[in-house]
Design an enzyme around this catalytic site. Structure first.
Site, PDB file in Angstrom:
ATOM      1  N   ASP A  19     -17.686  71.169   1.107  1.00  0.00           N
ATOM      2  CA  ASP A  19     -17.944  71.810   2.383  1.00  0.00           C
ATOM      3  C   ASP A  19     -18.405  73.221   2.039  1.00  0.00           C
ATOM      4  O   ASP A  19     -18.213  73.681   0.911  1.00  0.00           O
ATOM      5  CB  ASP A  19     -16.639  71.837   3.201  1.00  0.00           C
ATOM      6  N   ASP A  73     -11.772  72.621   3.671  1.00  0.00           N
ATOM      7  CA  ASP A  73     -10.643  73.471   4.048  1.00  0.00           C
ATOM      8  C   ASP A  73     -10.305  73.489   5.525  1.00  0.00           C
ATOM      9  O   ASP A  73      -9.245  73.959   5.897  1.00  0.00           O
ATOM     10  CB  ASP A  73     -10.907  74.910   3.617  1.00  0.00           C
ATOM     11  N   ASP A 127     -12.686  69.089   8.608  1.00  0.00           N
ATOM     12  CA  ASP A 127     -12.804  68.263   7.417  1.00  0.00           C
ATOM     13  C   ASP A 127     -11.702  67.220   7.329  1.00  0.00           C
ATOM     14  O   ASP A 127     -11.775  66.333   6.497  1.00  0.00           O
ATOM     15  CB  ASP A 127     -12.720  69.140   6.155  1.00  0.00           C
TER      16      ASP A 127
END
Lengths: 55, 802
Positions: free
Chosen positions: B484, B670, B674
């Site tokens: 990410d 994080d 997600d």
């Protein structure tokens, strides 16, 4: 050898006590939190322990 | 070490003491005041006589000395009877005298120290899942303890029997000793050995074989054989082997179970994200007004008491308590927690708003459309839990080997028994027993758990926390890592990258004006601008007639001139050529003239580039999937030389891409957005400073958000897998040699038991090789303490072996 007749039951009884003690400790949650009591050592000496703490 | 922690703790304490001055305090004390209302407090407080008890979640417990700090300062409050903070679960239990204090006072006190307290409502405080976990752990610990004590006692009693011929021991003495062995072994077998026996019985009933079947078979056979030998006054007894075997196996299972259990942190993490209190609109008819117009009043209610259709007021800076529709035009909402979008989004009348997001700029009125379990946030959590449940488990290498192996062993026993029976019935039993014992399910059962425990310990020392034991083998097999962007590869904070000023304008003046216009705003860009204005020692100015136009900018009067700060279109009326797709250029201007432009970016982590390169060297492909805009994603991807990049990905998009891919993928993220993807990936890795929800759903955590731990963790995982295979090979080849010997009768059961023990020891020692970590990979000792705290919070067992 006749001592064995006394010693052996005594030691077996001790074993029983040990097992009972361990099971009691687990049941009353002594082993649940192994981290926090270690940090209680950081308590200042000047602080008087209060009677109603149940650590 | 203790001094170091205390020193760090006290330093933190003083740091926190200096902080509260910066925040606008009026709002803060209002916040706790609502909890003083009896209707709201009742949801959280249990009354017994004149004592009140409440359970709180405490956020920010990061240093090991925080517990000491909170407990000490709370005890000083008159009226507090007891307080106990459990650092592992991040919960505190407080008892106080009803007439001396209110819940609000206690919360305020904790907040003053710099932590974030949140009361748990009474049903949540006694969490069913957590109690279940606790029960299982206690049960297993009891079994382990009994097995350990029994094993030691039996060994002591039975030891003389090993040398009975040498010392010419009388038969009656030998009998008595063996009989005592029986007395102790029986309860150990029935109590501690019960899980194996039960599991094996269930497997056989369902007509397939699991790891417990040969274990149970060996135990029962050895036990029964010993009893028979005892009864007929000849032959070997194996009570010590039985108890030792049970103990070793239970130990391995206990370690595995502790790693597997997570203590209810998902529900706690969810609680943290939603506020307890909402401001609901109540129409009140003022009896003294001359007309019949109803007055509006905002009443504080517990979030649990909201209903669909209620009209709520969300002040600036507050978290939105439920899904709903915005009823006014002027607010912006920070939805980064859910979508990963780093800049706040403007909300107009009729736009949807989500529970858990933060209202940034101005008070917002909204109508509730969904509550509690119906909100998008809880939907995300459910999606995540479902994904975890459905997670395809890679058929672990050891399982496959074991299954084949077991079938072979059992059929072999039958063959051997039959063959011997035909030849010499007297020795048939001994031979079968020897075969069964020598096949040593012991080494096989220990092959995996020992390596896993060693690997977890090694990873812990390098700053990676493992919460799911299977993840290690999965990590060793991945083909690709998907990152990410915000908060993972980048620090998650906006920074001023570049500033350009028109002629006639200086940087300092531009910053002064910008800071004046953004005074009091809570936008992340505003904070960066103010910070830089201070850094450049720009003189502070005051702006009057401030107007905020969400999504476009802010306008105000300074020293006679009207300045605008915002998008280029807003400030100058034109769109710049290269600004069309960039969403992070802020322009300052007056009278349609651009005076300065500020360019922001989210800074890359210092170790990101090195880590990505190292991963590629290890043969793993790297990709970037982000919810942010094309331009920003491209910028970061170029810096890291990542070719496979995707922007504007929603959680659902990422999940689709994940499922569509044929590779084995490790996801690193994080945020809450997600969480469902983290749950569905083969291995999920969360940043140690990310959201609590991501941490709870991930298999591994990178402490201190150090990305360079990742390639190192991969190395360790591969090494562990290698060693696990070695152990399995050892178990198999040992058997290939020993079984024929035992079948033919060359190995007495006694020798077989010895071989079994030595095998186990060898397997364990081999596993310890995993733990040899090079010095540069290790973490400093202070951080070790925090790792242990984090581990305890997530319910995993950190086996600290030297």
């Amino acid at each position: 050898m006749s001592m064995l007749l006394i010693l052996v039951p005594v030691s077996l009884a001790l074993l029983g006590v040990a097992i009972w003690g361990f099971i009691w400790a687990v049941n009353t949650g002594q082993f649940d939190d192994l981290e926090t009591p270690g940090w209680d050592l950081l308590t200042d000496d000047s602080e008087a322990p209060r009677a109603d703490d149940d650590h | 070490m203790a001094e170091l922690i205390a020193g760090a703790g006290l330093a933190d304490y003083y740091r926190y003491r200096q902080q509260p001055g910066n925040k606008p305090d009026i709002h803060a004390s209002d916040r706790w005041q609502s909890y003083a209302q009896p209707a709201i407090a009742a949801a959280f407080v249990t009354e017994r006589g004149d004592e009140n008890t409440a359970t709180l979640l405490i956020g920010g417990l990061r240093c090991a000395a925080c517990v000491w700090l909170i407990e000490r300062h709370l005890r000083e409050l008159p009226g507090v009877l007891s307080i106990h903070v459990n650092a592992a679960t991040e919960r505190a239990q407080v008892r106080w005298r009803k007439d001396a204090l209110t819940l609000a006072d206690i919360l305020r006190r904790i907040a003053d120290l710099g932590y974030q307290p949140q009361p748990l409502d009474r049903q949540h405080a006694s969490d069913a899942a957590q109690q279940q976990t606790q029960r299982e752990q206690r049960m297993m610990l009891k079994r382990l303890g009994v097995a350990a004590l029994g094993m030691m006692q039996v060994m002591m009693y039975v030891l003389p029997l090993y040398v009975r011929d040498r010392v010419h021991m009388g038969d009656d003495v030998a009998q008595s000793l063996a009989f005592i062995g029986l007395l102790i072994t029986t309860p150990v077998l029935l109590y501690s050995g019960w899980p194996f026996l039960h599991s094996a019985a269930r497997a056989i009933r369902h007509r397939h074989i699991n790891m417990d079947v040969p274990v149970a078979l060996a135990l029962l056979l050895a036990f029964v054989a010993s009893v028979i030998n005892l009864w007929r006054h000849q032959g070997q007894t194996y009570f010590d082997s039985v108890t030792m075997f049970i103990f070793l196996l239970t130990l391995g299972r206990y370690v595995e179970m502790r790693v597997r259990h997570r203590t209810g942190s998902i529900t706690d993490a969810l609680s943290r994200m939603q506020p307890d209190i909402a401001h609901r609109l109540c129409s009140v008819i003022d009896p003294y007004s001359t007309d019949d117009r109803q007055q509006e009043e905002w009443l504080d209610v517990a979030a649990a008491q909201l209903q669909i259709g209620d009209e709520l007021l969300v002040r600036s800076g507050e978290t939105i308590p439920a899904d709903g529709i915005a009823l006014n035009d002027h607010s912006t909402v920070n939805e980064s927690l859910l979508t990963g979008e780093s800049l706040p989004i403007a909300k107009h009348t009729g736009d949807a708003v989500m529970a858990g997001t933060i209202n940034v700029s101005s008070p917002m009125r909204m109508r509730v459309t969904a509550l509690g379990n119906g909100t998008l946030l809880s939907g995300l959590v459910r999606m995540m839990e479902q994904a975890q449940f459905d997670k395809p488990r890679l058929a672990l290498q050891a399982d496959r080997v074991a299954r084949v192996f077991l079938h072979v062993v059992l059929w072999l026993c039958v063959l051997v028994g039959a063959a011997w029976y035909a030849v010499n019935p007297a020795r048939a039993f001994d031979a079968v027993l020897a075969v069964l014992v020598v096949t040593c399910p012991c080494a096989l059962s220990l092959a995996m758990p020992t390596v896993i425990a060693a690997c977890i310990s090694a990873m812990g020392r390098c700053g990676v926390l493992v919460t799911r034991a299977d993840a290690i083998e999965c990590l060793a097999q991945i083909d690709a890592v998907w990152f990410d962007k915000t908060g993972t590869l980048t620090k998650g904070q906006m920074q001023l990258k570049d500033m350009s000023v028109a002629s006639g304008m200086t940087r300092e003046r531009a910053l002064s004006i910008a800071a004046a216009l953004e005074a009091g705003a809570q936008h992340p860009i505003a904070e960066v601008l103010r910070h830089h204005a201070v850094q450049y020692a720009a003189p502070s100015l005051t702006a009057t007639d401030l107007q905020v136009l969400p999504g476009r900018g802010v306008q105000g009067k300074i020293a006679g001139g009207t300045y605008r700060l915002g998008t280029r279109e807003f400030v100058t009326g034109t769109r710049g050529a290269n600004d069309a797709t960039s969403d992070a250029a802020v322009v300052l201007g007056r009278d349609d003239q651009e005076l300065a432009a500020f360019h922001f970016s989210d800074a890359l982590r210092t170790d990101a580039a090195a880590s990505v390169n190292e991963l590629r060297q290890q043969g793993v492909q790297v990709a970037l999937y982000s919810g942010d805009a094309e331009v920003t994603v491209a910028g970061i991807a170029d810096q890291l030389d990542i070719r496979d990049r995707h922007a504007r990905q929603s959680p659902a998009d990422k999940l689709c891409a994940l499922k569509a891919s044929a590779q084995r993928i490790a996801m690193v993220g994080d945020g809450v957005n997600d969480a469902p993807v983290l749950a569905a990936a083969h291995v999920s890795i969360a940043m140690g400073q990310g959201t609590a929800l991501a941490q709870a759903s991930a298999d591994m955590l990178l402490m201190n958000s150090t990305l360079h731990s990742l390639p190192m963790a991969l190395r360790l995982a591969r090494k562990s897998r290698h060693i696990m295979r070695q152990n399995l090979w050892w178990a198999v080849s040992y058997n290939l040699v020993a079984v024929p010997l035992a079948a033919v009768g060359f190995i007495t059961p006694w020798l077989a038991a010895l071989g079994m023990s030595l095998s186990s020891v060898l397997v364990t020692l081999n596993a310890a090789r995993v733990m040899r970590v090079s010095a540069e990979d290790k973490m400093p000792p202070v951080q070790q303490g925090n790792l242990a705290l984090k581990a305890a919070q997530l319910g995993s067992l950190q086996v600290t072996l030297p």
